[in-house]
Design a protein around this motif. Structure first.
Motif, PDB file in Angstrom:
ATOM      1  N   ALA A 120       0.828  -1.208   0.000  1.00 52.97           N
ATOM      2  CA  ALA A 120       0.000   0.000   0.000  1.00 52.97           C
ATOM      3  C   ALA A 120       0.864   1.260   0.000  1.00 52.97           C
ATOM      4  O   ALA A 120       0.585   2.215  -0.735  1.00 52.97           O
ATOM      5  CB  ALA A 120      -0.910  -0.014   1.225  1.00 52.97           C
ATOM      6  N   LYS A 130       3.951   1.573  -1.073  1.00 49.72           N
ATOM      7  CA  LYS A 130       4.640   1.706  -2.353  1.00 49.72           C
ATOM      8  C   LYS A 130       3.700   2.256  -3.421  1.00 49.72           C
ATOM      9  O   LYS A 130       4.088   3.100  -4.230  1.00 49.72           O
ATOM     10  CB  LYS A 130       5.201   0.340  -2.783  1.00 49.72           C
ATOM     11  N   GLN A 131       2.453   1.805  -3.418  1.00 49.73           N
ATOM     12  CA  GLN A 131       1.475   2.327  -4.376  1.00 49.73           C
ATOM     13  C   GLN A 131       1.193   3.801  -4.099  1.00 49.73           C
ATOM     14  O   GLN A 131       1.022   4.594  -5.028  1.00 49.73           O
ATOM     15  CB  GLN A 131       0.189   1.517  -4.302  1.00 49.73           C
ATOM     16  N   LYS A 132       1.140   4.148  -2.822  1.00 51.34           N
ATOM     17  CA  LYS A 132       0.949   5.556  -2.475  1.00 51.34           C
ATOM     18  C   LYS A 132       2.091   6.399  -3.032  1.00 51.34           C
ATOM     19  O   LYS A 132       1.875   7.473  -3.600  1.00 51.34           O
ATOM     20  CB  LYS A 132       0.894   5.691  -0.952  1.00 51.34           C
ATOM     21  N   GLU A 133       3.319   5.898  -2.871  1.00 47.90           N
ATOM     22  CA  GLU A 133       4.488   6.609  -3.370  1.00 47.90           C
ATOM     23  C   GLU A 133       4.391   6.815  -4.883  1.00 47.90           C
ATOM     24  O   GLU A 133       4.663   7.905  -5.398  1.00 47.90           O
ATOM     25  CB  GLU A 133       5.743   5.816  -3.024  1.00 47.90           C
ATOM     26  N   TRP A 183      -0.547  10.277   3.589  1.00 50.37           N
ATOM     27  CA  TRP A 183      -1.458   9.594   2.669  1.00 50.37           C
ATOM     28  C   TRP A 183      -2.380  10.570   1.934  1.00 50.37           C
ATOM     29  O   TRP A 183      -3.293  10.151   1.219  1.00 50.37           O
ATOM     30  CB  TRP A 183      -2.285   8.556   3.430  1.00 50.37           C
ATOM     31  N   SER A 230      -3.344  10.376  -2.074  1.00 46.54           N
ATOM     32  CA  SER A 230      -2.804   9.105  -2.562  1.00 46.54           C
ATOM     33  C   SER A 230      -3.844   8.245  -3.265  1.00 46.54           C
ATOM     34  O   SER A 230      -3.499   7.229  -3.876  1.00 46.54           O
ATOM     35  CB  SER A 230      -2.202   8.315  -1.394  1.00 46.54           C
ATOM     36  N   LYS A 232      -7.390   3.455  -3.497  1.00 48.00           N
ATOM     37  CA  LYS A 232      -6.857   2.093  -3.548  1.00 48.00           C
ATOM     38  C   LYS A 232      -5.732   1.856  -2.549  1.00 48.00           C
ATOM     39  O   LYS A 232      -5.772   0.874  -1.790  1.00 48.00           O
ATOM     40  CB  LYS A 232      -6.387   1.758  -4.960  1.00 48.00           C
ATOM     41  N   PRO A 233      -4.693   2.715  -2.488  1.00 47.46           N
ATOM     42  CA  PRO A 233      -3.641   2.492  -1.483  1.00 47.46           C
ATOM     43  C   PRO A 233      -4.179   2.508  -0.059  1.00 47.46           C
ATOM     44  O   PRO A 233      -3.759   1.706   0.781  1.00 47.46           O
ATOM     45  CB  PRO A 233      -2.665   3.650  -1.730  1.00 47.46           C
ATOM     46  N   ARG A 234      -5.121   3.398   0.225  1.00 49.37           N
ATOM     47  CA  ARG A 234      -5.680   3.466   1.573  1.00 49.37           C
ATOM     48  C   ARG A 234      -6.485   2.213   1.897  1.00 49.37           C
ATOM     49  O   ARG A 234      -6.470   1.735   3.041  1.00 49.37           O
ATOM     50  CB  ARG A 234      -6.538   4.722   1.726  1.00 49.37           C
ATOM     51  N   MET A 279      -4.059  -0.523   2.668  1.00 52.35           N
ATOM     52  CA  MET A 279      -3.506  -0.295   3.992  1.00 52.35           C
ATOM     53  C   MET A 279      -4.465  -0.761   5.080  1.00 52.35           C
ATOM     54  O   MET A 279      -4.051  -1.350   6.087  1.00 52.35           O
ATOM     55  CB  MET A 279      -3.182   1.190   4.178  1.00 52.35           C
TER      56      MET A 279
END
Length: 345
Positions: free
Chosen positions: A150, A152-155, A311, A314, A317-319, A322
């Motif tokens: 999660a 890494k996807q946020k990044e 976050w 972001s 999806k990333p949240r 997580m």
């Protein structure tokens, strides 16, 4: 103290461990070496020896009754923890609170729980409690992996939204951050090795009629001295080398100094509270209590990162990923507590 009180104290210790490195990512006019060096100095001076001296009437008598091999093992474990702490700060600075704390704590969990159980109590691995502990640790690792995905996807999302200034969201190299995490994860587990290896000190403190909650203070004095001395020397060495020592003149009560004071209290304070709670959890509290503390640290670190805006923007999806990771870690926490309960009979 009851088992449930021990769990609460272990959790509280984990919360402090998840929060102590916040100043690393928040200070503006100080560099990493400034906040880390001063925070370590405060940690060295404020808690270890004053607490031990307050509760143990004759520390020299206590230490003289302990075999030299035990004392050396404790100090070396503290040294390992100290070196791991340096890389901990580097990892947090490079990867941020959420991802950095998750990966670091996951690695420390493996080397600070299953490995010492295999060394000191190998027969317990083949019991029901040992099996549950292994399942709990595996579940925790899964949760850490999910949370790392999660993060890494946020990044990736944040970089794609601001390609021209992508370094504003990612403070350092991801690969370097992972390397720092691995080194720190292995060496930082030395704190739990010291706690387990130093049982003769707590036993002697009991014999000297030291209050139950304070029996580990004499142990932590040795561990903390080794750890925080190394981190303090490192911080000031880097200040001199990089010419950032002058940053310390930016006022007496600035946010930087208050942040360093918070580090100096929360970092050792969390470990001390964990030690009290682990003792209350019974003979095997150190093996399952340690990863329970780590879980609390991970959840707290991620909450702090979220509240700090890591976050923001972001995407959903990333949240959502997580959240799955957080729920997985909650399951692992319950399993860890149950494994200790079973091992204690």
């Amino acid at each position: 103290m009851s088992f449930s009180i021990g769990v609460i104290l272990v959790t509280l210790g984990g919360i402090l461990e998840g929060l102590f490195s916040i100043p690393v990512t928040k200070v503006k006019s100080w560099q990493f070496e400034n906040i880390w060096g001063i925070g370590s100095l405060f940690a060295l001076l404020l808690l270890p020896w004053p607490l031990a001296s307050l509760y143990v009437e004759d520390l020299s008598q206590l230490y003289s009754s302990i075999p030299n091999t035990v004392l050396i093992g404790i100090i070396l474990s503290g040294v390992a923890w100290g070196i791991g702490g340096i890389y901990w700060g580097r990892a947090i600075a490079a990867m941020g609170m959420a991802l950095g704390v998750s990966i670091l704590m996951g690695l420390i969990n493996i080397f600070g729980s299953i490995v010492p159980l295999s060394v000191f109590e190998p027969s317990q691995l083949a019991t029901k409690g040992g099996y549950i502990l292994i399942i709990a640790v595996t579940t925790m690792i899964l949760g850490v992996v999910i949370m790392s995905v999660a993060a890494k996807q946020k990044e990736t999302v944040l970089i794609s939204k601001d390609k021209s200034t992508n370094t504003s969201h990612v403070k350092g190299s991801f690969k370097s951050g992972i390397l720092f995490c691995i080194i720190s994860g292995i060496l930082s587990a030395g704190v739990n090795f010291a706690f387990i290896f130093g049982a003769p000190i707590t036993d002697e403190a009991i014999a000297m009629q030291v209050p139950e909650y304070a029996t580990s203070f004499a142990l932590w004095s040795l561990v903390f001295t080794a750890n925080f001395f190394i981190n303090t020397v490192y911080g000031f060495y880097m200040m001199v080398k990089k010419g950032t020592l002058k940053n310390l003149k930016k006022g007496s009560l600035t946010i930087e100094w208050l942040g360093a004071l918070f580090m100096g209290l929360a970092w050792p304070g969390g470990i001390i509270i964990y030690g009290i709670g682990a003792n209350a959890m019974g003979d095997y509290g150190a093996y399952a209590g340690f990863p329970m503390m780590i879980l609390a640290s991970i959840l707290t670190g991620n909450l702090a990162g979220a509240l700090g805006g890591e976050w923001k923007n972001s995407g959903s999806k990333p949240r959502r990923i997580m959240l799955y990771g957080v729920l997985t870690l909650c399951v692992a926490f319950i399993l860890l507590g149950y494994s200790t309960y079973v091992m204690n009979g």
